[in-house]
Design a protein around this motif. Structure first.
Motif, short mmCIF file in Angstrom:
data_model
loop_
_atom_site.label_atom_id
_atom_site.label_comp_id
_atom_site.label_asym_id
_atom_site.label_seq_id
_atom_site.Cartn_x
_atom_site.Cartn_y
_atom_site.Cartn_z
N ARG A 78 0.79 -0.99 0.20
CA ARG A 78 -0.07 -0.13 0.10
C ARG A 78 0.77 1.57 0.12
O ARG A 78 0.17 2.22 -0.68
CB ARG A 78 -0.43 -0.59 0.86
CG ARG A 78 -2.12 -0.76 1.06
CD ARG A 78 -3.20 -0.89 1.79
NE ARG A 78 -2.68 -1.23 3.34
CZ ARG A 78 -2.87 -1.54 4.15
NH1 ARG A 78 -3.75 -2.68 3.46
NH2 ARG A 78 -2.05 -2.01 5.51
N ALA A 79 1.66 0.77 0.48
CA ALA A 79 2.88 1.83 1.09
C ALA A 79 3.54 2.17 -0.42
O ALA A 79 3.61 3.10 -0.70
CB ALA A 79 3.61 1.72 2.20
N SER A 80 4.05 1.34 -1.30
CA SER A 80 4.56 1.56 -2.29
C SER A 80 3.35 2.04 -3.48
O SER A 80 4.18 3.24 -4.11
CB SER A 80 4.82 0.44 -3.27
OG SER A 80 5.69 0.53 -4.41
N MET A 81 2.55 1.90 -3.09
CA MET A 81 1.45 2.21 -3.97
C MET A 81 0.87 4.07 -4.13
O MET A 81 1.31 3.92 -4.46
CB MET A 81 0.04 2.18 -3.99
CG MET A 81 -0.49 0.71 -4.59
SD MET A 81 -1.66 -0.44 -4.09
CE MET A 81 -3.05 0.54 -5.57
N TRP A 82 1.31 4.52 -2.49
CA TRP A 82 0.89 5.25 -2.81
C TRP A 82 2.22 6.21 -2.91
O TRP A 82 2.02 7.50 -3.67
CB TRP A 82 0.98 6.03 -1.41
CG TRP A 82 -0.37 5.98 -0.51
CD1 TRP A 82 -0.69 4.87 0.11
CD2 TRP A 82 -1.69 6.70 -0.45
NE1 TRP A 82 -2.18 4.72 0.76
CE2 TRP A 82 -2.60 6.05 -0.11
CE3 TRP A 82 -1.56 7.92 -0.95
CZ2 TRP A 82 -3.86 6.85 0.41
CZ3 TRP A 82 -2.93 8.74 -1.52
CH2 TRP A 82 -3.71 8.20 -0.63
#
Lengths: 240, 180
Positions: A78-82
């Motif tokens: 999720r952090a990577s997607m953000w």
């Protein structure tokens, strides 16, 4: 091969292949067949190895570890997607900004500078309106590419003074006309050197009702810019 | 979810290998907390590098190598702890009982913890990853003679520590809190 020689090689015999070359292996195995002591030692080494191997791969695993790993991977994803979303947004903003800049600000490649400094000397030497006219007739056309009939546009009886003004590091020949309380400042620019579109008020000092910016004689083109002012001179920026 | 490769997903990797990776990490680090961190870090790195995995059959060795690199990286930046000297143990010749009872897990952990890091890594490459001497030499970038020396000393030390009446457990202590 004797007992002394084989002792250091025993660990290499614990596994099926890969540790000894074929000749050494055959020699060692030949000795083991006739030496019960070394064979017994090899068996002991093998038992110990098996016990270590069994013990070393055994062990408790904390409860819930798998779930914690999966949770962390999901959070990381999720952090990577953000991060990608933020980077994408930033890239889009930059592209839009560049597009707006290209559409409204940037008008084309930077134009090469023109050596107007050489020109300034001859205009500076002109001491009278006649000499300025002469300069416009004979010097400016060749040096600036101005048309020879340019002087016909102005009433040189109105010429108050002339000088060389430095704009963006270039010496720009400048004429100042005066009629009653109006002053008109004329910058003599070679077309393409500056963008007249950036100048708000442009007109013919000989005929203030007829503003102009560009002209040409069919061969050469010019951009002459004048700014009318009351009182103090208004300055403007000529965008190179 | 978490699918990054057409052949194998990270979720599958976790399912299949998290327990063995944790045990390997525990043997290397000697600490449950560090082992858990290392295991999680291994899967994070694996997720980022999954596209580089060319041979799905070597996924276990690949994960072990990721974990080992992560561990050695930490070791290099961590302050060095005191370890026993193995100089005097090269020629120790312990008798190996026959049959040899199961080794005590706690005694093994302590013995491995006391080994100097280069020896412990060599031991685990040999016993856990089951690499050959030659492969260990390549992994550690040392001559094969160095690998032989390290393993011989470490083996002698482990014998001295583990083949005592106190260290040999009478019954296995293995309890799997996660059903493993």
């Amino acid at each position: 091969m004797d007992c002394e020689t084989i002792r250091p090689l025993l660990p290499f015999l614990l596994r099926a292949a890969g540790e000894l070359d074929e000749q050494e292996r055959q020699a060692a195995e030949g000795h083991l067949r006739v030496c019960p002591a070394c064979a017994s030692r090899l068996q002991a080494e093998s038992r110990f190895d098996a016990a270590i191997q069994k013990a070393v791969v055994r062990g408790d695993v904390p409860a819930g570890l798998k779930d914690r790993i999966l949770d962390q991977l999901a959070r990381s994803r999720r952090a990577s997607m953000w991060r990608w979303t933020a980077a994408g947004t930033l890239a889009a903003c930059l592209l839009i900004g560049l597009g707006l800049y290209a559409a409204f600000v940037w008008r084309g490649p930077e134009l090469p500078p023109v050596d107007l400094n050489a020109l300034s000397g001859s205009l500076s030497q002109a001491r009278s309106p006649d000499q300025v006219e002469e300069w416009l007739d004979y010097s400016a056309p060749s040096a600036l590419g101005l048309p020879s009939q340019l002087r016909d546009r102005w009433d040189f009886n109105l010429l108050e003074h002339h000088y060389v003004q430095y704009v963006h590091g270039h010496a720009i020949p400048t004429l100042v006309f005066r009629k009653d309380h109006h002053r008109t400042k004329v910058y003599l620019l070679k077309q393409g050197q500056y963008r007249p579109a950036d100048v708000a008020e442009v007109f013919d000092p000989a005929d203030p009702s007829r503003p102009w910016k560009l002209g040409g004689d069919g061969v050469n083109e010019y951009a002459a810019v004048a700014v009318r002012e009351r009182g103090d001179w208004k300055t403007f920026l000529l965008a190179p | 979810m978490l699918a990054f490769s057409p052949r194998i997903s990270v979720a599958e990797l976790v399912e299949r290998y998290y327990a063995s990776l944790y045990r390997y990490a525990y043997r290397l680090s000697g600490s449950q907390a560090d082992a858990e961190d290392l295991t999680q870090e291994t899967f994070l790195r694996a997720t980022a590098k999954l596209g580089q995995l060319r041979d799905a059959d070597k996924v276990r060795a690949w994960l072990y190598s990721i974990l080992r690199h992560a561990y050695l990286q930490r070791q290099r930046s961590a302050p060095q702890t005191h370890h026993v000297s193995l100089d005097d143990l090269f020629d120790v010749a312990e008798e190996v009982p026959d049959p040899l009872p199961e080794l005590d897990a706690e005694a093994l952990r302590k013995a491995l913890d006391d080994l100097p890091e280069p020896h412990r890594t060599a031991v685990l490459l040999y016993y856990f990853e089951e690499l050959s001497y030659r492969e260990i030499a390549e992994v550690l970038d040392v001559p094969i003679g160095t690998v032989m020396s390290r393993l011989a000393r470490a083996r002698g030390y482990l014998k001295a520590r583990l083949l005592t009446s106190e260290a040999v457990a009478s019954s296995p202590k293995g309890r799997s809190a996660d059903g493993l």
